[in-house]
Design a protein around this motif. Sequence first.
Motif, PDB file in Angstrom:
ATOM      1  N   LEU A 155       7.623  -4.975   9.354  1.00 34.72           N
ATOM      2  CA  LEU A 155       7.932  -4.684   7.957  1.00 34.72           C
ATOM      3  C   LEU A 155       7.016  -5.465   7.010  1.00 34.72           C
ATOM      4  CD1 LEU A 155      11.834  -4.618   8.120  1.00 34.72           C
ATOM      5  CD2 LEU A 155      10.288  -2.659   7.814  1.00 34.72           C
ATOM      6  N   ALA A 156       6.740  -6.724   7.364  1.00 34.33           N
ATOM      7  CA  ALA A 156       5.829  -7.518   6.538  1.00 34.33           C
ATOM      8  C   ALA A 156       4.442  -6.895   6.521  1.00 34.33           C
ATOM      9  CB  ALA A 156       5.763  -8.950   7.061  1.00 34.33           C
ATOM     10  N   ALA A 157       3.971  -6.427   7.683  1.00 35.83           N
ATOM     11  CA  ALA A 157       2.656  -5.799   7.765  1.00 35.83           C
ATOM     12  C   ALA A 157       2.612  -4.506   6.965  1.00 35.83           C
ATOM     13  CB  ALA A 157       2.295  -5.528   9.226  1.00 35.83           C
ATOM     14  N   CYS A 158       3.710  -3.749   6.981  1.00 37.52           N
ATOM     15  CA  CYS A 158       3.767  -2.509   6.197  1.00 37.52           C
ATOM     16  C   CYS A 158       3.598  -2.809   4.704  1.00 37.52           C
ATOM     17  CB  CYS A 158       5.100  -1.800   6.425  1.00 37.52           C
ATOM     18  SG  CYS A 158       5.285  -1.062   8.060  1.00 37.52           S
ATOM     19  N   ALA A 159       4.290  -3.832   4.228  1.00 35.58           N
ATOM     20  CA  ALA A 159       4.195  -4.198   2.814  1.00 35.58           C
ATOM     21  C   ALA A 159       2.789  -4.659   2.458  1.00 35.58           C
ATOM     22  CB  ALA A 159       5.213  -5.302   2.497  1.00 35.58           C
ATOM     23  N   VAL A 160       2.202  -5.489   3.330  1.00 34.90           N
ATOM     24  CA  VAL A 160       0.840  -5.979   3.089  1.00 34.90           C
ATOM     25  C   VAL A 160      -0.146  -4.813   3.079  1.00 34.90           C
ATOM     26  CG1 VAL A 160      -1.052  -7.322   4.077  1.00 34.90           C
ATOM     27  CG2 VAL A 160       1.256  -8.279   4.003  1.00 34.90           C
ATOM     28  N   GLY A 161       0.016  -3.897   4.019  1.00 37.14           N
ATOM     29  CA  GLY A 161      -0.899  -2.755   4.109  1.00 37.14           C
ATOM     30  C   GLY A 161      -0.871  -1.875   2.875  1.00 37.14           C
ATOM     31  N   VAL A 162       0.328  -1.645   2.348  1.00 38.65           N
ATOM     32  CA  VAL A 162       0.450  -0.822   1.140  1.00 38.65           C
ATOM     33  C   VAL A 162      -0.203  -1.519  -0.049  1.00 38.65           C
ATOM     34  CG1 VAL A 162       2.083   0.146  -0.526  1.00 38.65           C
ATOM     35  CG2 VAL A 162       2.506   0.407   1.927  1.00 38.65           C
ATOM     36  N   LEU A 163       0.039  -2.816  -0.190  1.00 40.09           N
ATOM     37  CA  LEU A 163      -0.549  -3.561  -1.301  1.00 40.09           C
ATOM     38  C   LEU A 163      -2.074  -3.557  -1.230  1.00 40.09           C
ATOM     39  CD1 LEU A 163       1.861  -6.642  -1.490  1.00 40.09           C
ATOM     40  CD2 LEU A 163       1.698  -4.733  -3.115  1.00 40.09           C
ATOM     41  N   ILE A 164      -2.633  -3.759  -0.043  1.00 43.43           N
ATOM     42  CA  ILE A 164      -4.088  -3.773   0.116  1.00 43.43           C
ATOM     43  C   ILE A 164      -4.668  -2.389  -0.165  1.00 43.43           C
ATOM     44  CG2 ILE A 164      -5.942  -3.968   1.822  1.00 43.43           C
ATOM     45  CD1 ILE A 164      -4.434  -6.315   3.037  1.00 43.43           C
ATOM     46  N   ALA A 165      -3.987  -1.346   0.301  1.00 45.26           N
ATOM     47  CA  ALA A 165      -4.471   0.013   0.067  1.00 45.26           C
ATOM     48  C   ALA A 165      -4.506   0.343  -1.419  1.00 45.26           C
ATOM     49  CB  ALA A 165      -3.592   1.020   0.814  1.00 45.26           C
ATOM     50  N   VAL A 166      -3.459  -0.039  -2.130  1.00 41.85           N
ATOM     51  CA  VAL A 166      -3.403   0.221  -3.572  1.00 41.85           C
ATOM     52  C   VAL A 166      -4.484  -0.568  -4.298  1.00 41.85           C
ATOM     53  CG1 VAL A 166      -2.003  -0.056  -5.652  1.00 41.85           C
ATOM     54  CG2 VAL A 166      -0.956   0.825  -3.561  1.00 41.85           C
ATOM     55  N   ALA A 167      -4.664  -1.838  -3.915  1.00 38.17           N
ATOM     56  CA  ALA A 167      -5.692  -2.660  -4.556  1.00 38.17           C
ATOM     57  C   ALA A 167      -7.088  -2.099  -4.298  1.00 38.17           C
ATOM     58  CB  ALA A 167      -5.599  -4.098  -4.043  1.00 38.17           C
ATOM     59  N   ALA A 168      -7.367  -1.715  -3.049  1.00 34.35           N
ATOM     60  CA  ALA A 168      -8.667  -1.151  -2.715  1.00 34.35           C
ATOM     61  C   ALA A 168      -8.900   0.158  -3.456  1.00 34.35           C
ATOM     62  CB  ALA A 168      -8.763  -0.923  -1.205  1.00 34.35           C
ATOM     63  N   GLY A 169      -7.854   0.980  -3.543  1.00 32.46           N
ATOM     64  CA  GLY A 169      -7.984   2.248  -4.259  1.00 32.46           C
ATOM     65  C   GLY A 169      -8.230   2.057  -5.736  1.00 32.46           C
ATOM     66  N   ALA A 170      -7.568   1.066  -6.345  1.00 37.97           N
ATOM     67  CA  ALA A 170      -7.748   0.810  -7.773  1.00 37.97           C
ATOM     68  C   ALA A 170      -9.174   0.356  -8.078  1.00 37.97           C
ATOM     69  CB  ALA A 170      -6.749  -0.244  -8.246  1.00 37.97           C
ATOM     70  N   VAL A 171      -9.687  -0.564  -7.259  1.00 35.95           N
ATOM     71  CA  VAL A 171     -11.066  -1.022  -7.450  1.00 35.95           C
ATOM     72  C   VAL A 171     -12.051   0.108  -7.157  1.00 35.95           C
ATOM     73  CG1 VAL A 171     -12.830  -2.646  -6.656  1.00 35.95           C
ATOM     74  CG2 VAL A 171     -10.462  -3.413  -6.937  1.00 35.95           C
ATOM     75  N   GLY A 172     -11.769   0.863  -6.107  1.00 34.65           N
ATOM     76  CA  GLY A 172     -12.638   1.977  -5.750  1.00 34.65           C
ATOM     77  C   GLY A 172     -12.715   3.026  -6.839  1.00 34.65           C
ATOM     78  N   SER A 173     -11.618   3.257  -7.542  1.00 33.01           N
ATOM     79  CA  SER A 173     -11.610   4.234  -8.630  1.00 33.01           C
ATOM     80  C   SER A 173     -12.596   3.837  -9.721  1.00 33.01           C
ATOM     81  CB  SER A 173     -10.201   4.352  -9.211  1.00 33.01           C
ATOM     82  OG  SER A 173     -10.169   5.212 -10.334  1.00 33.01           O
ATOM     83  N   VAL A 174     -12.637   2.533 -10.013  1.00 35.87           N
ATOM     84  CA  VAL A 174     -13.553   2.040 -11.052  1.00 35.87           C
ATOM     85  C   VAL A 174     -15.009   2.133 -10.574  1.00 35.87           C
ATOM     86  CG1 VAL A 174     -14.231   0.030 -12.403  1.00 35.87           C
ATOM     87  CG2 VAL A 174     -11.810   0.510 -12.009  1.00 35.87           C
ATOM     88  N   LEU A 175     -15.260   1.710  -9.339  1.00 36.54           N
ATOM     89  CA  LEU A 175     -16.628   1.695  -8.822  1.00 36.54           C
ATOM     90  C   LEU A 175     -17.198   3.101  -8.635  1.00 36.54           C
ATOM     91  CD1 LEU A 175     -16.384  -1.128  -6.109  1.00 36.54           C
ATOM     92  CD2 LEU A 175     -17.332  -1.285  -8.421  1.00 36.54           C
ATOM     93  N   LEU A 176     -16.348   4.013  -8.194  1.00 34.82           N
ATOM     94  CA  LEU A 176     -16.807   5.358  -7.852  1.00 34.82           C
ATOM     95  C   LEU A 176     -16.651   6.360  -8.986  1.00 34.82           C
ATOM     96  CD1 LEU A 176     -15.172   5.461  -4.313  1.00 34.82           C
ATOM     97  CD2 LEU A 176     -17.648   5.460  -4.753  1.00 34.82           C
ATOM     98  N   GLY A 177     -15.803   6.022  -9.962  1.00 32.39           N
ATOM     99  CA  GLY A 177     -15.555   6.955 -11.049  1.00 32.39           C
ATOM    100  C   GLY A 177     -14.759   8.164 -10.627  1.00 32.39           C
ATOM    101  N   VAL A 178     -13.862   7.968  -9.651  1.00 33.76           N
ATOM    102  CA  VAL A 178     -13.009   9.063  -9.178  1.00 33.76           C
ATOM    103  C   VAL A 178     -11.603   8.843  -9.701  1.00 33.76           C
ATOM    104  CG1 VAL A 178     -14.406   9.373  -7.114  1.00 33.76           C
ATOM    105  CG2 VAL A 178     -12.411   7.884  -7.023  1.00 33.76           C
ATOM    106  N   PRO A 179     -10.768   9.866  -9.742  1.00 34.38           N
ATOM    107  CA  PRO A 179      -9.392   9.704 -10.228  1.00 34.38           C
ATOM    108  C   PRO A 179      -8.634   8.639  -9.442  1.00 34.38           C
ATOM    109  CG  PRO A 179      -9.942  12.034 -10.026  1.00 34.38           C
ATOM    110  CD  PRO A 179     -11.076  11.284  -9.402  1.00 34.38           C
ATOM    111  N   LEU A 180      -7.853   7.850 -10.149  1.00 35.93           N
ATOM    112  CA  LEU A 180      -7.097   6.777  -9.517  1.00 35.93           C
ATOM    113  C   LEU A 180      -6.161   7.327  -8.443  1.00 35.93           C
ATOM    114  CD1 LEU A 180      -6.255   3.780  -9.436  1.00 35.93           C
ATOM    115  CD2 LEU A 180      -4.566   4.301 -11.229  1.00 35.93           C
ATOM    116  N   GLU A 181      -5.552   8.477  -8.716  1.00 38.57           N
ATOM    117  CA  GLU A 181      -4.617   9.061  -7.756  1.00 38.57           C
ATOM    118  C   GLU A 181      -5.300   9.322  -6.417  1.00 38.57           C
ATOM    119  OE1 GLU A 181      -5.212  10.170 -10.750  1.00 38.57           O
ATOM    120  OE2 GLU A 181      -3.340  10.114 -11.894  1.00 38.57           O
ATOM    121  N   LEU A 182      -6.510   9.850  -6.475  1.00 39.28           N
ATOM    122  CA  LEU A 182      -7.247  10.172  -5.250  1.00 39.28           C
ATOM    123  C   LEU A 182      -7.668   8.912  -4.510  1.00 39.28           C
ATOM    124  CD1 LEU A 182      -8.790  12.050  -3.321  1.00 39.28           C
ATOM    125  CD2 LEU A 182     -10.695  12.009  -4.960  1.00 39.28           C
ATOM    126  N   SER A 183      -8.231   7.936  -5.240  1.00 38.87           N
ATOM    127  CA  SER A 183      -8.764   6.743  -4.583  1.00 38.87           C
ATOM    128  C   SER A 183      -7.659   5.860  -4.007  1.00 38.87           C
ATOM    129  CB  SER A 183      -9.621   5.930  -5.565  1.00 38.87           C
ATOM    130  OG  SER A 183      -8.846   5.480  -6.656  1.00 38.87           O
TER     131      SER A 183
END
Length: 283
Positions: A155-183
Motif C-alpha cells: 500500500l505504501a508503494a502504491c501511494a508513492v507510485g501515484v505521487l511520483i507519476a503525477v509529479a512526473a506528468g506535471a513536469v512533463g506537461s510543462v517541458l513537452l507542452g502537452v495537455p496536463l491530463e495526457l502527461s
Amino acid sequence: MSLGSSLSVLLVFTASVLTGKALRVRVPGPVLDSFVLLVVFSVSAWAAASGASAAAWSIEVAAVLLALLVVFTLSAAAVAPGRAAQGVRLSPRVDKRIVAAIVVGWLCGLLAPQLSAQVSRVLSWEVLALIAVTGLYVSSSVSLRSVSSGARSALAACAVGVLIAVAAGAVGSVLLGVPLELSVAAPLGMGWYSFTGPYIASVYGPAEGFAAFLLNVLREQATFPLVRGSRVVMLSLGGATTMDNTLPVYVYTYGEDFAPASILHGFIMTVAVPFLVSAALGI
C-alpha cells in the motif's frame, strides 16, 4: 462501444475477477499473451497510419516522461528509509513477441493506411476483452496470507507510485507542452501498456496512445536494472508488473520474504490503473 466510461472497465474487470474466484478458473498464460499481442498490433498499426511525424512525437513524449519517472524514483529511493538492496541485478528482459507485434503492426499500418478506420472501431472491444481476460488471470493471485504479510509495503508503494507519476506528468506537461491530463495519465498506466496505450488512444488519438504505450513498455524494462535502495520506493517503479514480469528482480534483490508485497502491489495497481487513468483524463 467507447472506453470513455470507466464504469465499463469497472464492471468487466470486477465480473471477471469474481467469476475466476467463484469458478476457480485461471486463464492460461498463452491466452492472455495472445490478447496482449493483438492489442499491441492494433495500437501500432493505428499509430503508423498517422505518419512519421506523429511517431517521432510519440517517441519524444515517451522518452521525456520515462526519464522523469526514473529520476524522481531514484531520488526518492536515495533519501527514503528502508532496507537497502542486496546488490543482485537482473538485466532487462525484452519480449521478442511484443517487438514483433509492434514491427508488424507498423508495417501493416504503413502499407495499408485504410486499416486505421477499422482499428479505431474495434480497439475498444479488444481492450475490454483484454481486461476480462486479465481479471480471470489475476483472480487467484491474492490470498489472505499474501495480503496480511505484504499489505503495508504494498500500500505504501502504491501511494508513492501515484505521487511520483503525477509529479512526473506535471513536469512533463510543462517541458513537452502537452495537455496536463495526457502527461499525467500516461505515467499512471504503471507499466500496463496493453491497457493504457489503447485507452488513451481511444480518447486522444493514435499518436497519444502510442506515446503512452511506449512509455509503459519502457518502464517495465527499466525496472530490471534500476532496483536499489528503499524497497517501498523501488517497488513503486515496477507498477502493475510486480506481480508477474518484474517479480523476479524484487525477489532476487530483496529476498523471498518480499514476494508477497510485490505480488499484492502488482495486483492492486492492476485493479487501480483503469480508474487512475480515467480520473486523470477527467472521464
